[in-house]
Design a protein around this motif. Sequence first.
Motif, PDB file in Angstrom:
ATOM      1  N   LEU A   3       0.863  -1.190   0.000  1.00 54.26           N
ATOM      2  CA  LEU A   3       0.000   0.000   0.000  1.00 54.26           C
ATOM      3  C   LEU A   3       0.895   1.234   0.000  1.00 54.26           C
ATOM      4  O   LEU A   3       1.829   1.315   0.795  1.00 54.26           O
ATOM      5  N   VAL A   4       0.632   2.181  -0.886  1.00 54.87           N
ATOM      6  CA  VAL A   4       1.376   3.438  -0.913  1.00 54.87           C
ATOM      7  C   VAL A   4       0.408   4.567  -0.572  1.00 54.87           C
ATOM      8  O   VAL A   4      -0.577   4.777  -1.287  1.00 54.87           O
ATOM      9  N   THR A   5       0.673   5.285   0.521  1.00 57.28           N
ATOM     10  CA  THR A   5      -0.176   6.445   0.839  1.00 57.28           C
ATOM     11  C   THR A   5       0.480   7.687   0.230  1.00 57.28           C
ATOM     12  O   THR A   5       1.684   7.709  -0.020  1.00 57.28           O
ATOM     13  N   SER A   7       0.042   8.755  -2.726  1.00 58.37           N
ATOM     14  CA  SER A   7       0.515   8.313  -4.051  1.00 58.37           C
ATOM     15  C   SER A   7       0.512   9.408  -5.098  1.00 58.37           C
ATOM     16  O   SER A   7       1.188   9.285  -6.123  1.00 58.37           O
ATOM     17  N   LEU A   8      -0.257  10.464  -4.866  1.00 57.95           N
ATOM     18  CA  LEU A   8      -0.361  11.502  -5.907  1.00 57.95           C
ATOM     19  C   LEU A   8       0.573  12.672  -5.645  1.00 57.95           C
ATOM     20  O   LEU A   8       0.510  13.699  -6.309  1.00 57.95           O
ATOM     21  N   GLY A   9       1.458  12.510  -4.681  1.00 50.14           N
ATOM     22  CA  GLY A   9       2.427  13.582  -4.403  1.00 50.14           C
ATOM     23  C   GLY A   9       3.602  13.526  -5.370  1.00 50.14           C
ATOM     24  O   GLY A   9       3.626  12.736  -6.314  1.00 50.14           O
ATOM     25  N   GLN A  10       4.613  14.363  -5.119  1.00 50.74           N
ATOM     26  CA  GLN A  10       5.758  14.479  -6.044  1.00 50.74           C
ATOM     27  C   GLN A  10       6.443  13.128  -6.253  1.00 50.74           C
ATOM     28  O   GLN A  10       6.910  12.822  -7.352  1.00 50.74           O
ATOM     29  N   LEU A  11       6.490  12.314  -5.176  1.00 52.18           N
ATOM     30  CA  LEU A  11       7.267  11.067  -5.253  1.00 52.18           C
ATOM     31  C   LEU A  11       6.393   9.836  -5.458  1.00 52.18           C
ATOM     32  O   LEU A  11       6.821   8.837  -6.016  1.00 52.18           O
ATOM     33  N   GLY A  12       5.138   9.911  -4.985  1.00 53.56           N
ATOM     34  CA  GLY A  12       4.305   8.707  -4.915  1.00 53.56           C
ATOM     35  C   GLY A  12       4.066   8.044  -6.253  1.00 53.56           C
ATOM     36  O   GLY A  12       4.211   6.819  -6.379  1.00 53.56           O
ATOM     37  N   TRP A  68       3.095  -4.774   3.021  1.00 47.88           N
ATOM     38  CA  TRP A  68       4.052  -3.674   3.179  1.00 47.88           C
ATOM     39  C   TRP A  68       3.319  -2.356   2.977  1.00 47.88           C
ATOM     40  O   TRP A  68       2.390  -2.272   2.146  1.00 47.88           O
ATOM     41  N   VAL A  69       3.755  -1.330   3.692  1.00 51.54           N
ATOM     42  CA  VAL A  69       3.224   0.016   3.488  1.00 51.54           C
ATOM     43  C   VAL A  69       4.366   0.975   3.204  1.00 51.54           C
ATOM     44  O   VAL A  69       5.397   0.921   3.886  1.00 51.54           O
ATOM     45  N   VAL A  70       4.195   1.786   2.180  1.00 54.59           N
ATOM     46  CA  VAL A  70       5.096   2.928   1.999  1.00 54.59           C
ATOM     47  C   VAL A  70       4.254   4.158   2.308  1.00 54.59           C
ATOM     48  O   VAL A  70       3.307   4.470   1.576  1.00 54.59           O
TER      49      VAL A  70
END
Length: 321
Positions: A3-5, A7-12, A68-70
Motif C-alpha cells: 500500500l502506498v499512501t 501516491s499523488l504527491g511528487q514522489l508517490g 508492506w506500506v510505503v
Amino acid sequence: RVLVTGSLGQLGSGLVKELRSMYGNENVVASDIRKAPEEFMASGPFVYADVMNYGMLERIVVDWRIDWVVHYSALLSAVAEKNMALALSVNIAGFQNMLELAKVHRLRIYSPSTIGAFGPSTPKDNTPDLTIMRPNTIYGITKLHNELMGEYYREKFGVDFRSARYPGILSADTPPGGGTTDYAVDIFHHAVRHGHYDCFLSKDTRLPMMYLSDCIRGTVEHLTYPTPLPQCVYNLAAVSFTPAELAKEIQKHLPHFTISYPDPAHPDFRQAIADSWPASLDDSMARRDFGWKEEYGLEKMVKLMLDKIQAQVEAEKKNIG
Ligand code: VAH
C-alpha cells in the motif's frame, strides 16, 4: 501487496510505477485523498485513504491483504509551517495510525524522513546519520518524532520500520509538494518557458539534492532489502548545490537564462527553513548497509530535467496547435 499512501504527491506516482513494474499492477495499491488522473486509475488499484482515519486504513490493510506500506502522506516544510494543526494531524497522528497498524498486522513499513529533521545546531557539512537533532520547523519536528517512534516500535514490538532522510528531490513530470527545495524544480520550468527565474532562496544556499529516479531506486533498494538492517533510519544523498551553481549549469544549455534573488533585507520565509538544514550529508552508512549509490550528479540531472521539460513544452504546443 504493497500500500502506498500519498501516491499523488511528487514522489508517490513514480514509486507506484516502479513497484508495479516489479510486482505487478494488482499487487500495488495506490491511495490518496484526491481523485487520481484516468491513466493512474487504469494502471492498478487506487483507493481513497484518509491517514487520520485508523478504521479506514485498517479496512484497506485487511481487504487488500497488505503486507508492506510505503507511507508518503505528509505536509512538507513550507506548507506545514503555514498549517501547523493540519501538519501535526497528518504528519504525526497519520503516521502513528500507520505505525500501529504495522504492529497489529505485522506489516513492513517504510516512511521517509528528511534533511529537515536536522536543525540549526546540527553540524552543517557532511552531516552523519547520528548527530545533534534540534529541528525548529514543524515539518522537521514531526519527521524526527516519527523517526523516534519508528525506532521504538522496532525495538519494543519488532515492527520492521525503515526510513531514509531524503534530500530535496528534483522531478520533471510531477510538481513538488510545497517544500523549501521546490525552487530546484520551479527554476527549470521558468528557465524553459520564460528564460528567467525569481529564486526565493539566496544564491549561496547550499542544500542536499537528488534526482527523482535515484530517490525511487534508493527507496526500493532499502524497502526490499531481504534481511533486517543495523539501522532503521539512514541519510540518503546524491549531490549538494546552491541556486547560483544550479543556474550556472542551466546557462550551459540556455545561455540567455537569467535569475534574480531576494533582497537580503527581506528574505522569503523559506530562507530560515533552508538555513536550518545541512548543506551536505554523509550517507556512508546507507552505502555500507544496502549498497546505496546515486547515479545522477548535477550535470546529468540538469540535462535530463531540461530535456524533459522542453519535451513537455513541445507537446503542449502541439496540443494547442
Ligand atoms: C521540502 N522537498 O522542501 C521537501 C523535502 C528536504 C526537503 O523534505 O520540504
